[in-house]
Design an enzyme around this catalytic site. Structure first.
Site, short mmCIF file in Angstrom:
data_model
loop_
_atom_site.label_atom_id
_atom_site.label_comp_id
_atom_site.label_asym_id
_atom_site.label_seq_id
_atom_site.Cartn_x
_atom_site.Cartn_y
_atom_site.Cartn_z
N GLY A 134 -4.47 22.89 3.31
CA GLY A 134 -4.47 21.80 2.36
C GLY A 134 -3.54 21.97 1.18
O GLY A 134 -2.49 22.62 1.26
N ALA A 173 0.05 7.83 -5.46
CA ALA A 173 -1.16 7.20 -4.93
C ALA A 173 -2.37 7.45 -5.81
O ALA A 173 -3.13 6.53 -6.14
CB ALA A 173 -1.42 7.69 -3.52
N ILE A 174 -2.58 8.70 -6.23
CA ILE A 174 -3.77 9.03 -7.03
C ILE A 174 -3.72 8.32 -8.37
O ILE A 174 -4.70 7.72 -8.82
CB ILE A 174 -3.89 10.56 -7.21
CG1 ILE A 174 -4.10 11.25 -5.87
CG2 ILE A 174 -5.05 10.89 -8.16
CD1 ILE A 174 -4.01 12.77 -5.93
N LEU A 176 -2.06 5.57 -9.33
CA LEU A 176 -2.20 4.12 -9.23
C LEU A 176 -3.63 3.72 -8.85
O LEU A 176 -4.18 2.75 -9.39
CB LEU A 176 -1.20 3.56 -8.23
CG LEU A 176 0.28 3.71 -8.61
CD1 LEU A 176 1.17 3.13 -7.51
CD2 LEU A 176 0.58 3.03 -9.94
N GLU A 177 -4.22 4.45 -7.91
CA GLU A 177 -5.59 4.11 -7.50
C GLU A 177 -6.58 4.32 -8.63
O GLU A 177 -7.46 3.48 -8.86
CB GLU A 177 -5.98 4.94 -6.26
CG GLU A 177 -5.20 4.54 -5.02
CD GLU A 177 -5.70 5.23 -3.76
OE1 GLU A 177 -6.67 6.01 -3.85
OE2 GLU A 177 -5.12 4.98 -2.69
N HIS A 428 -6.95 -18.24 11.58
CA HIS A 428 -6.88 -18.96 10.32
C HIS A 428 -8.31 -19.31 9.90
O HIS A 428 -9.11 -19.73 10.75
CB HIS A 428 -6.07 -20.24 10.48
CG HIS A 428 -6.19 -21.17 9.30
ND1 HIS A 428 -5.46 -20.99 8.15
CD2 HIS A 428 -6.97 -22.28 9.11
CE1 HIS A 428 -5.78 -21.95 7.30
NE2 HIS A 428 -6.69 -22.76 7.84
#
Length: 442
Positions: A134, A173-174, A176-177, A428
């Site tokens: 990781g 990503a972190i 902005l989230e 739709h």
């Protein structure tokens, strides 16, 4: 040489999926993990799973502020954390049960020599070793991290109460989230980042629309601000920017990316590069029979990429000759509110940088009734095809974009051209019908 195991997995994140597969195939399998309660890895315990749970809760708060609702709600973070922990305990238990045929070895594993891993005071050997250790949060020099006033992604999803105000440093990503989460939950939020635009490599219209979305959420945007120093003081976190200007906030979330965990490699036969452990296209390191998958190889820091990589490695070891993992075909996304950003294959900026001739079909969601119902007037979709009109990529900015992008991902995997895509009739009213329009205009 006689080995203790046929295959050993170092690290218990998405590596566990490979261990389960190997054990079911009859291999003598071991998995080394220093915290067995963390089986499943960062994504499950303090990453993408809890963050999506938190974003879903914040979306309820945001949506409740529409004019056709009366009253107000407030997110109880302590209760949400309690619910999260219950969910994670259940998930960890399920993973542990899947590993019933795998020998789980608890301890700090270190690769000290070819085919040899030391776990605390014990030494074990294996004919094949798969490293999946990781990554960890990166804290830039000058920022004094204390886990309280100055926090990382490791602490943010364990908070017991919402702060009155928070600054988020980083536009990945972190960052902005979490900025979307706090702002939607009603917290005064600042987003600080070094560049002049958000999602610099995304479609320019999407970058612009994301900026507008954050402004609509009430986020104070501080572009082109690089933090030189940050440290907790009595009045809060004291920040000094590179230009010398000073700033103070009660709490600072440092979301400046993650770095590969490579300290477990204590043999010079495995090369470590700037991004992580070096591997070939088969995820084999510079030492034969030793593989590196997931965040530690620095290719793509996504759980589904790690899972695909480790399953590919195990299947190849088992002699099944799987198709090579195409890294461009891995779906990538950032979950913000109400619209998320997702892409697969080639993006517009990649096509331009690589000098590839392409066709673009883009559809804004503004003015369409269904997107309007879901506050997606800022949304848009863009699909790209090559000279022969084969679908090569897409960028979506819409609610549940990470789900919608699967349509394009399968089109790319199936080598679908625009003519074939145009034959698909999508429902739709949905967001997917805007993808249908993109295909029709290629």
């Amino acid at each position: 040489m006689t080995y203790d195991y046929d295959i050993l997995f170092l690290g218990g994140g998405l590596n566990y999926a490979g261990a389960v597969t190997a054990a079911k195939a009859g291999l003598r399998t071991a998995l080394v993990e220093k915290k067995m309660e963390h089986l499943g890895g960062t994504c499950l315990h303090n990453g993408c799973i809890p963050s999506k749970m938190y974003l879903q809760a914040a979306e309820t708060v945001r949506a409740s502020k529409k004019s056709h609702f009366s009253g107000s709600i407030r997110l109880d973070l302590a209760k949400l954390d309690e619910e999260k922990e219950s969910m994670l305990s259940m998930a960890t238990g399920a993973i542990t049960r899947q590993c019933s045929d795998v020998e789980l070895i608890k301890g700090e594993g270190v690769l000290i020599a070819p085919y040899t891993v030391r776990v605390d005071t014990r030494t074990v050997t294996a004919e094949k070793i798969v490293i999946g250790t990781g990554s960890h949060p990166f804290i830039p020099e000058g920022i004094v991290y204390d886990g309280d006033a100055v926090i990382s992604s490791d602490e943010v999803l364990g908070m017991q109460e919402l702060p009155e105000k928070i600054a988020v440093y980083g536009s990945g990503a972190i960052g902005l989230e979490m900025a979307a989460f706090f702002a939607a939950a009603g917290v005064e939020t600042e987003l600080i980042w070094r560049h002049d635009t958000l999602l610099k490599k995304a479609h320019p219209m999407i970058s612009n629309q994301l900026k507008k979305q954050f402004e609509k959420l009430g986020v104070t945007l501080l572009p082109e601000h690089s933090i030189k120093t940050a440290q907790k003081r009595e009045q809060g976190v004291h920040i000094v920017f590179e230009d010398g200007k000073e700033h103070s906030v009660p709490k600072l979330l440092v979301a400046t990316g993650r770095r590969s965990n490579t300290d477990v490699i204590q043999t010079n036969e495995i090369e470590i590069g700037k991004r992580g452990i070096e591997t070939d296209v088969h995820f084999e390191t510079t030492l034969a029979d030793h593989y590196a998958v997931g965040d530690c190889n620095g290719k793509i820091q996504l759980a589904h990429a790690a899972r695909a990589e480790v399953l590919y490695v195990v299947r190849r070891i088992l002699g099944k000759k799987p198709d090579t993992v195409m890294m461009d075909s891995v779906v990538k996304f950032i979950h913000t509110l109400p619209c998320s950003y997702a892409y697969v294959g080639k993006t517009r900026s990649q096509l331009q940088d690589e000098g590839i001739h392409y066709h673009e079909s883009s559809v804004p969601l503004n003015g369409l009734p269904y997107p309007h119902i879901h506050d997606a007037d800022l949304g848009m979709m863009a699909v790209y095809s090559d000279e022969e009109n084969f679908i090569v990529g897409a960028e979506l900015f819409a609610p549940q974009a990470e789900e919608l992008i699967a349509i394009v991902a399968m089109a790319i995997a199936g080598e679908m051209d625009a003519d074939l895509a145009k034959r698909t009739i999508l429902a739709h009213p949905t967001f997917s019908e805007s993808l249908e329009k993109c295909f029709l205009h290629l």
